[in-house]
Scaffold this motif. Structure first.
Motif, PDB file in Angstrom:
ATOM      1  N   ALA A 154      -6.545  45.640  30.760  1.00  0.00           N
ATOM      2  CA  ALA A 154      -7.586  45.499  31.636  1.00  0.00           C
ATOM      3  C   ALA A 154      -6.536  43.837  31.786  1.00  0.00           C
ATOM      4  CB  ALA A 154      -8.568  45.055  31.040  1.00  0.00           C
ATOM      5  N   ILE A 155      -6.252  43.459  31.304  1.00  0.00           N
ATOM      6  CA  ILE A 155      -5.609  41.952  31.039  1.00  0.00           C
ATOM      7  C   ILE A 155      -3.947  42.060  31.955  1.00  0.00           C
ATOM      8  CG2 ILE A 155      -4.265  40.536  29.708  1.00  0.00           C
ATOM      9  CD1 ILE A 155      -5.768  40.621  27.670  1.00  0.00           C
ATOM     10  N   VAL A 156      -3.464  43.592  32.364  1.00  0.00           N
ATOM     11  CA  VAL A 156      -2.483  43.167  33.103  1.00  0.00           C
ATOM     12  C   VAL A 156      -2.448  43.729  34.742  1.00  0.00           C
ATOM     13  CG1 VAL A 156      -2.248  45.905  33.430  1.00  0.00           C
ATOM     14  CG2 VAL A 156      -0.161  44.255  33.752  1.00  0.00           C
ATOM     15  N   LYS A 157      -3.633  44.198  34.550  1.00  0.00           N
ATOM     16  CA  LYS A 157      -5.068  44.895  36.075  1.00  0.00           C
ATOM     17  C   LYS A 157      -5.436  43.079  36.638  1.00  0.00           C
ATOM     18  CE  LYS A 157      -7.934  47.385  38.659  1.00  0.00           C
ATOM     19  NZ  LYS A 157      -8.896  48.298  38.806  1.00  0.00           N
ATOM     20  N   ALA A 158      -5.830  42.192  35.963  1.00  0.00           N
ATOM     21  CA  ALA A 158      -6.464  41.135  36.312  1.00  0.00           C
ATOM     22  C   ALA A 158      -5.837  40.078  36.324  1.00  0.00           C
ATOM     23  CB  ALA A 158      -7.628  40.417  35.186  1.00  0.00           C
ATOM     24  N   THR A 159      -4.670  39.610  35.553  1.00  0.00           N
ATOM     25  CA  THR A 159      -3.417  38.854  35.424  1.00  0.00           C
ATOM     26  C   THR A 159      -2.223  39.200  35.856  1.00  0.00           C
ATOM     27  OG1 THR A 159      -2.813  38.931  32.880  1.00  0.00           O
ATOM     28  CG2 THR A 159      -5.480  37.435  33.794  1.00  0.00           C
ATOM     29  N   GLY A 160      -1.579  40.674  36.030  1.00  0.00           N
ATOM     30  CA  GLY A 160      -0.073  40.784  36.105  1.00  0.00           C
ATOM     31  C   GLY A 160       0.795  40.748  34.432  1.00  0.00           C
ATOM     32  N   PHE A 161      -0.953  39.907  33.398  1.00  0.00           N
ATOM     33  CA  PHE A 161       0.322  39.583  32.016  1.00  0.00           C
ATOM     34  C   PHE A 161       0.056  41.202  31.510  1.00  0.00           C
ATOM     35  CE2 PHE A 161      -0.414  38.452  27.312  1.00  0.00           C
ATOM     36  CZ  PHE A 161       1.108  38.037  27.252  1.00  0.00           C
ATOM     37  N   LYS A 162       1.396  41.351  30.722  1.00  0.00           N
ATOM     38  CA  LYS A 162       1.771  42.749  30.423  1.00  0.00           C
ATOM     39  C   LYS A 162       1.737  42.796  28.956  1.00  0.00           C
ATOM     40  CE  LYS A 162       4.029  47.113  29.757  1.00  0.00           C
ATOM     41  NZ  LYS A 162       5.279  47.903  29.614  1.00  0.00           N
ATOM     42  N   ALA A 163       0.324  42.655  27.907  1.00  0.00           N
ATOM     43  CA  ALA A 163       0.620  41.864  26.336  1.00  0.00           C
ATOM     44  C   ALA A 163       0.921  42.840  25.502  1.00  0.00           C
ATOM     45  CB  ALA A 163      -0.640  41.673  26.383  1.00  0.00           C
ATOM     46  N   GLN A 164       1.635  42.369  24.656  1.00  0.00           N
ATOM     47  CA  GLN A 164       1.856  43.877  23.898  1.00  0.00           C
ATOM     48  C   GLN A 164       0.514  43.533  22.304  1.00  0.00           C
ATOM     49  OE1 GLN A 164       5.975  42.499  22.018  1.00  0.00           O
ATOM     50  NE2 GLN A 164       6.292  41.057  23.253  1.00  0.00           N
ATOM     51  N   ALA A 165      -0.119  42.514  21.985  1.00  0.00           N
ATOM     52  CA  ALA A 165      -0.801  42.345  21.271  1.00  0.00           C
ATOM     53  C   ALA A 165      -2.208  41.768  22.325  1.00  0.00           C
ATOM     54  CB  ALA A 165      -0.555  41.382  20.271  1.00  0.00           C
ATOM     55  N   PRO A 166      -2.730  42.374  22.236  1.00  0.00           N
ATOM     56  CA  PRO A 166      -4.429  42.399  23.829  1.00  0.00           C
ATOM     57  C   PRO A 166      -5.136  41.654  22.860  1.00  0.00           C
ATOM     58  CG  PRO A 166      -3.921  44.044  24.279  1.00  0.00           C
ATOM     59  CD  PRO A 166      -2.687  44.463  23.069  1.00  0.00           C
ATOM     60  N   LEU A 167      -5.220  42.642  21.487  1.00  0.00           N
ATOM     61  CA  LEU A 167      -6.985  42.741  21.173  1.00  0.00           C
ATOM     62  C   LEU A 167      -6.417  41.342  19.512  1.00  0.00           C
ATOM     63  CD1 LEU A 167      -7.934  46.015  20.608  1.00  0.00           C
ATOM     64  CD2 LEU A 167      -8.711  44.478  21.619  1.00  0.00           C
ATOM     65  N   SER A 168      -5.410  41.059  19.325  1.00  0.00           N
ATOM     66  CA  SER A 168      -4.833  39.791  18.811  1.00  0.00           C
ATOM     67  C   SER A 168      -5.403  38.934  18.001  1.00  0.00           C
ATOM     68  CB  SER A 168      -3.232  39.241  18.696  1.00  0.00           C
ATOM     69  OG  SER A 168      -2.842  38.575  17.186  1.00  0.00           O
ATOM     70  N   GLY A 169      -6.158  38.434  16.973  1.00  0.00           N
ATOM     71  CA  GLY A 169      -7.520  37.151  17.204  1.00  0.00           C
ATOM     72  C   GLY A 169      -6.450  35.933  16.303  1.00  0.00           C
ATOM     73  N   GLN A 170      -4.918  36.398  16.247  1.00  0.00           N
ATOM     74  CA  GLN A 170      -4.394  35.008  14.861  1.00  0.00           C
ATOM     75  C   GLN A 170      -3.789  33.868  16.488  1.00  0.00           C
ATOM     76  OE1 GLN A 170      -5.611  35.664  12.590  1.00  0.00           O
ATOM     77  NE2 GLN A 170      -6.041  37.748  13.118  1.00  0.00           N
ATOM     78  N   ARG A 171      -4.719  33.299  17.205  1.00  0.00           N
ATOM     79  CA  ARG A 171      -4.369  32.206  18.040  1.00  0.00           C
ATOM     80  C   ARG A 171      -4.707  30.960  18.081  1.00  0.00           C
ATOM     81  NH1 ARG A 171      -5.960  35.508  23.769  1.00  0.00           N
ATOM     82  NH2 ARG A 171      -6.272  37.346  22.774  1.00  0.00           N
ATOM     83  N   CYS A 172      -3.536  30.148  18.779  1.00  0.00           N
ATOM     84  CA  CYS A 172      -3.160  28.778  18.213  1.00  0.00           C
ATOM     85  C   CYS A 172      -3.352  28.382  20.292  1.00  0.00           C
ATOM     86  CB  CYS A 172      -2.026  27.549  17.795  1.00  0.00           C
ATOM     87  SG  CYS A 172      -2.615  26.067  17.690  1.00  0.00           S
ATOM     88  N   ILE A 173      -4.781  26.986  20.008  1.00  0.00           N
ATOM     89  CA  ILE A 173      -4.959  26.674  21.160  1.00  0.00           C
ATOM     90  C   ILE A 173      -5.465  25.697  21.327  1.00  0.00           C
ATOM     91  CG2 ILE A 173      -7.225  27.892  20.982  1.00  0.00           C
ATOM     92  CD1 ILE A 173      -7.740  28.814  23.439  1.00  0.00           C
TER      93      ILE A 173
END
Length: 276
Positions: A154-173
């Motif tokens: 879903a992420i790559v289709k919408a944005t082109g970004f191939k995520a290694q950890a698409p479900l990771s909740g550990q984030r700094c923003i």
């Protein structure tokens, strides 16, 4: 380039303070160790634990360890707990001062929470607007990868970004980025939706390896039920964005995807005149 101020280029990166936001439900076993470890993280001056309707002593242990505790009287889900934490942190920002960066962490990280230093540094240095942790394979983890594959595609289709950890909740923003991503998608769809929304709105994300450890979801009944709920919430978040045609224009997706290297900052640049 990321959404940073002109001061970044003239004087080096501007250091923001950091607020840690930890959603927690029945996490009395680990919450104190997680909070104590977070106190050693660079720039952290505020720890907010959102007790999401726990029926154990989560809030007492969190408060004793030094966290500001906010409690939901009933279970409202992870996304709602994160939103509550964001609002509490905003109320404690200094008027006319630099807004805090926000560090989202799970409650069961324990002493490994100190590994979040790398997430903070990536945002503090201006490398990205949102850093996302890539965790090592967790002992006892179950599942067949259905939710992970749904999220990644879903992420790559919408944005082109191939995520290694698409479900990771550990984030700094950064505060600017989190404001752009709110309101959050419901429940367990929050991380996938956040990644898509940030990239569509022109922000930069970066995946960062972090040696976190936490309780993995196994192959017992509770594990299967959790993954079913997770799949449902992720699917709902993805479908909402597809219906709304919420995506990066095609030419920009292709260009950014072709230049992506694992672990590097990723931004899907807008393509003028692309009216896909």
């Amino acid at each position: 380039m990321t959404h940073v101020t002109s001061d970044t280029f003239q004087q080096g990166p501007v250091k923001h303070r950091v607020a840690v936001i930890i959603p927690a439900h029945n996490e009395a076993r680990d919450i104190a160790a997680t909070v104590r470890s977070c106190r050693a993280l660079p720039g952290v001056d505020l720890l907010v634990v959102v007790d999401d309707g726990s029926d154990d002593n989560t809030q007492e242990y969190a408060r004793a360890a030094g966290a500001v505790v906010v409690r939901h009287s009933v279970v409202r889900g992870k996304a709602s707990a994160l939103e509550t934490g964001v609002k509490v942190a905003a109320m404690r920002d200094v008027a006319d001062g630099l807004p805090r960066h926000l560090l989202f962490l799970d409650a069961d990280l324990g002493e490994s929470a100190v590994e979040a230093t790398a997430l903070i540094e990536a945002v503090q240095m201006g490398d990205c607007d949102c850093s996302i942790a890539v965790l090592p394979k967790q002992r006892g983890a179950g599942g067949q990868g259905f939710v992970m594959n749904l999220a990644r595609k879903a992420i790559v289709k919408a944005t082109g970004f191939k995520a290694q950890a698409p479900l990771s909740g550990q984030r700094c923003i950064s505060r600017e980025a989190v404001n752009a991503a709110m309101p959050f998608a419901y429940g367990w769809g929050v991380e996938v939706a956040m990644t898509i929304d940030l990239l569509v709105k022109g922000f930069t994300v970066q995946e960062v390896p972090c040696d976190f450890t936490h309780r993995a979801t196994g192959n017992d009944l509770s594990g299967y039920l959790h993954r079913a709920d997770q799949y449902k919430d992720v699917w709902r978040a993805v479908m909402m964005r597809r219906i709304q045609r919420h995506k990066v224009p095609l030419r920009a997706r292709i260009a950014a995807h072709s230049e992506q290297t694992p672990g590097s900052p990723y931004r899907a640049f807008a393509a003028d005149g692309d009216d896909e």
